[in-house]
Motif scaffolding. Structure first.
Motif, PDB file in Angstrom:
ATOM      1  N   SER A  67     -10.972  -2.475 -13.557  1.00 24.78           N
ATOM      2  CA  SER A  67     -11.541  -2.373 -14.910  1.00 24.78           C
ATOM      3  C   SER A  67     -12.510  -1.204 -15.053  1.00 24.78           C
ATOM      4  O   SER A  67     -12.856  -0.821 -16.165  1.00 24.78           O
ATOM      5  N   LYS A  68     -12.964  -0.625 -13.934  1.00 21.88           N
ATOM      6  CA  LYS A  68     -13.871   0.531 -13.985  1.00 21.88           C
ATOM      7  C   LYS A  68     -13.115   1.856 -13.874  1.00 21.88           C
ATOM      8  O   LYS A  68     -13.726   2.913 -13.798  1.00 21.88           O
ATOM      9  N   GLY A  69     -11.779   1.801 -13.814  1.00 24.00           N
ATOM     10  CA  GLY A  69     -10.989   3.019 -13.703  1.00 24.00           C
ATOM     11  C   GLY A  69     -10.833   3.511 -12.276  1.00 24.00           C
ATOM     12  O   GLY A  69     -10.320   4.604 -12.052  1.00 24.00           O
ATOM     13  N   GLU A  70     -11.265   2.708 -11.300  1.00 20.51           N
ATOM     14  CA  GLU A  70     -11.095   3.084  -9.905  1.00 20.51           C
ATOM     15  C   GLU A  70      -9.664   2.778  -9.481  1.00 20.51           C
ATOM     16  O   GLU A  70      -9.045   1.839  -9.994  1.00 20.51           O
ATOM     17  N   LEU A  71      -9.125   3.577  -8.567  1.00 16.66           N
ATOM     18  CA  LEU A  71      -7.732   3.449  -8.145  1.00 16.66           C
ATOM     19  C   LEU A  71      -7.608   2.570  -6.912  1.00 16.66           C
ATOM     20  O   LEU A  71      -8.474   2.593  -6.039  1.00 16.66           O
ATOM     21  N   ILE A  72      -6.521   1.818  -6.842  1.00 22.64           N
ATOM     22  CA  ILE A  72      -6.199   1.002  -5.676  1.00 22.64           C
ATOM     23  C   ILE A  72      -4.778   1.355  -5.267  1.00 22.64           C
ATOM     24  O   ILE A  72      -3.850   1.230  -6.076  1.00 22.64           O
ATOM     25  N   ILE A  73      -4.615   1.833  -4.040  1.00 30.05           N
ATOM     26  CA  ILE A  73      -3.274   2.080  -3.531  1.00 30.05           C
ATOM     27  C   ILE A  73      -2.936   0.946  -2.581  1.00 30.05           C
ATOM     28  O   ILE A  73      -3.775   0.501  -1.803  1.00 30.05           O
ATOM     29  N   VAL A  74      -1.720   0.436  -2.685  1.00 30.63           N
ATOM     30  CA  VAL A  74      -1.297  -0.721  -1.904  1.00 30.63           C
ATOM     31  C   VAL A  74      -0.070  -0.328  -1.090  1.00 30.63           C
ATOM     32  O   VAL A  74       0.869   0.253  -1.619  1.00 30.63           O
ATOM     33  N   GLU A  75      -0.103  -0.671   0.185  1.00 36.40           N
ATOM     34  CA  GLU A  75       1.024  -0.397   1.070  1.00 36.40           C
ATOM     35  C   GLU A  75       1.307  -1.628   1.921  1.00 36.40           C
ATOM     36  O   GLU A  75       0.392  -2.303   2.380  1.00 36.40           O
ATOM     37  N   VAL A  76       2.572  -1.923   2.104  1.00 35.61           N
ATOM     38  CA  VAL A  76       3.005  -2.962   3.036  1.00 35.61           C
ATOM     39  C   VAL A  76       3.630  -2.242   4.222  1.00 35.61           C
ATOM     40  O   VAL A  76       4.509  -1.409   4.047  1.00 35.61           O
ATOM     41  N   GLN A  77       3.159  -2.550   5.420  1.00 33.41           N
ATOM     42  CA  GLN A  77       3.623  -1.852   6.618  1.00 33.41           C
ATOM     43  C   GLN A  77       4.084  -2.866   7.663  1.00 33.41           C
ATOM     44  O   GLN A  77       3.343  -3.763   8.032  1.00 33.41           O
ATOM     45  N   ASN A  78       5.311  -2.707   8.115  1.00 33.68           N
ATOM     46  CA  ASN A  78       5.869  -3.608   9.126  1.00 33.68           C
ATOM     47  C   ASN A  78       5.708  -3.099  10.544  1.00 33.68           C
ATOM     48  O   ASN A  78       5.512  -3.868  11.464  1.00 33.68           O
ATOM     49  N   ASN A  79       5.836  -1.808  10.731  1.00 32.87           N
ATOM     50  CA  ASN A  79       5.855  -1.235  12.074  1.00 32.87           C
ATOM     51  C   ASN A  79       4.474  -0.787  12.513  1.00 32.87           C
ATOM     52  O   ASN A  79       3.751  -0.139  11.763  1.00 32.87           O
ATOM     53  N   ARG A  80       4.148  -1.112  13.745  1.00 34.83           N
ATOM     54  CA  ARG A  80       2.856  -0.734  14.314  1.00 34.83           C
ATOM     55  C   ARG A  80       2.761   0.787  14.447  1.00 34.83           C
ATOM     56  O   ARG A  80       3.707   1.437  14.858  1.00 34.83           O
ATOM     57  N   GLU A  81       1.603   1.317  14.088  1.00 31.10           N
ATOM     58  CA  GLU A  81       1.312   2.734  14.268  1.00 31.10           C
ATOM     59  C   GLU A  81      -0.053   2.848  14.920  1.00 31.10           C
ATOM     60  O   GLU A  81      -1.015   2.239  14.458  1.00 31.10           O
ATOM     61  N   LEU A  82      -0.129   3.622  15.973  1.00 31.85           N
ATOM     62  CA  LEU A  82      -1.395   3.766  16.699  1.00 31.85           C
ATOM     63  C   LEU A  82      -2.463   4.435  15.845  1.00 31.85           C
ATOM     64  O   LEU A  82      -3.644   4.146  15.978  1.00 31.85           O
ATOM     65  N   ASP A  83      -2.068   5.325  14.957  1.00 28.82           N
ATOM     66  CA  ASP A  83      -3.032   6.047  14.121  1.00 28.82           C
ATOM     67  C   ASP A  83      -3.040   5.534  12.684  1.00 28.82           C
ATOM     68  O   ASP A  83      -3.222   6.290  11.742  1.00 28.82           O
ATOM     69  N   TYR A  84      -2.879   4.238  12.517  1.00 32.30           N
ATOM     70  CA  TYR A  84      -2.741   3.669  11.178  1.00 32.30           C
ATOM     71  C   TYR A  84      -3.979   3.908  10.312  1.00 32.30           C
ATOM     72  O   TYR A  84      -3.872   4.170   9.119  1.00 32.30           O
ATOM     73  N   PHE A  85      -5.180   3.833  10.900  1.00 32.63           N
ATOM     74  CA  PHE A  85      -6.388   4.066  10.108  1.00 32.63           C
ATOM     75  C   PHE A  85      -6.422   5.504   9.582  1.00 32.63           C
ATOM     76  O   PHE A  85      -6.869   5.750   8.468  1.00 32.63           O
ATOM     77  N   LEU A  86      -5.930   6.450  10.361  1.00 29.40           N
ATOM     78  CA  LEU A  86      -5.856   7.833   9.886  1.00 29.40           C
ATOM     79  C   LEU A  86      -4.826   7.963   8.774  1.00 29.40           C
ATOM     80  O   LEU A  86      -5.009   8.724   7.824  1.00 29.40           O
ATOM     81  N   ARG A  87      -3.742   7.212   8.878  1.00 29.28           N
ATOM     82  CA  ARG A  87      -2.731   7.228   7.819  1.00 29.28           C
ATOM     83  C   ARG A  87      -3.301   6.682   6.521  1.00 29.28           C
ATOM     84  O   ARG A  87      -3.030   7.204   5.436  1.00 29.28           O
ATOM     85  N   MET A  88      -4.128   5.617   6.621  1.00 27.03           N
ATOM     86  CA  MET A  88      -4.783   5.081   5.428  1.00 27.03           C
ATOM     87  C   MET A  88      -5.693   6.139   4.807  1.00 27.03           C
ATOM     88  O   MET A  88      -5.719   6.309   3.586  1.00 27.03           O
ATOM     89  N   LEU A  89      -6.437   6.852   5.646  1.00 27.50           N
ATOM     90  CA  LEU A  89      -7.323   7.905   5.168  1.00 27.50           C
ATOM     91  C   LEU A  89      -6.528   8.995   4.443  1.00 27.50           C
ATOM     92  O   LEU A  89      -6.931   9.484   3.390  1.00 27.50           O
TER      93      LEU A  89
END
Length: 133
Positions: A67-89
């Motif tokens: 409601s404040k105009g902030e964005l939310i990106i949503v992802e569903v991920q099945n496969n493990r990735e060692l650098d997943y936090f970097l991918r989120m960034l």
């Protein structure tokens, strides 16, 4: 007796969201999770969102807004990735740059949240819901 077929959440969500009239289900889930009124803006084609052939894929499944105009990106991920936090960034950074135009003041940069529904242990915390900063 045959085993029942199990339906995975990611498959059900993507199938359900093919019809905009069903967005209310996920909007309700996200609104409850984030304690904020959430509106889904679009389902993103995760393999076709490259601006340039050298760009990385941004595998975000949908874009929502609060409601404040902030964005939310949503992802569903099945496969493990060692650098997943970097991918989120990377996904958040990409959203920041896509929603500001040349000539806009930097104060117009919108806050972006990343909601990731993953089917593997992220290696941090002891609960099912993690809030990172």
């Amino acid at each position: 007796m045959p085993l029942p077929h199990l339906v995975r959440f990611d498959w059900a969500m993507k199938r359900l969201l093919r019809h905009k009239s069903n967005f209310v289900v996920l909007e309700g889930f996200l609104s409850s999770l984030l304690e904020e009124k959430i509106t889904i803006r679009s389902i993103l084609e995760s393999e076709g969102n490259k601006d340039d052939f050298t760009d990385k894929f941004n595998r975000v499944d949908l874009l929502a807004e609060d409601s404040k105009g902030e964005l939310i990106i949503v992802e569903v991920q099945n496969n493990r990735e060692l650098d997943y936090f970097l991918r989120m960034l990377y996904g958040v950074s990409k959203a920041v740059t896509e929603y500001i135009s040349e000539g806009d003041l930097y104060e117009k940069i919108r806050k972006v949240y990343s909601v990731n529904i993953v089917y593997f242990d992220l290696g941090q915390g002891t609960d099912y819901v993690y809030h990172g900063r």
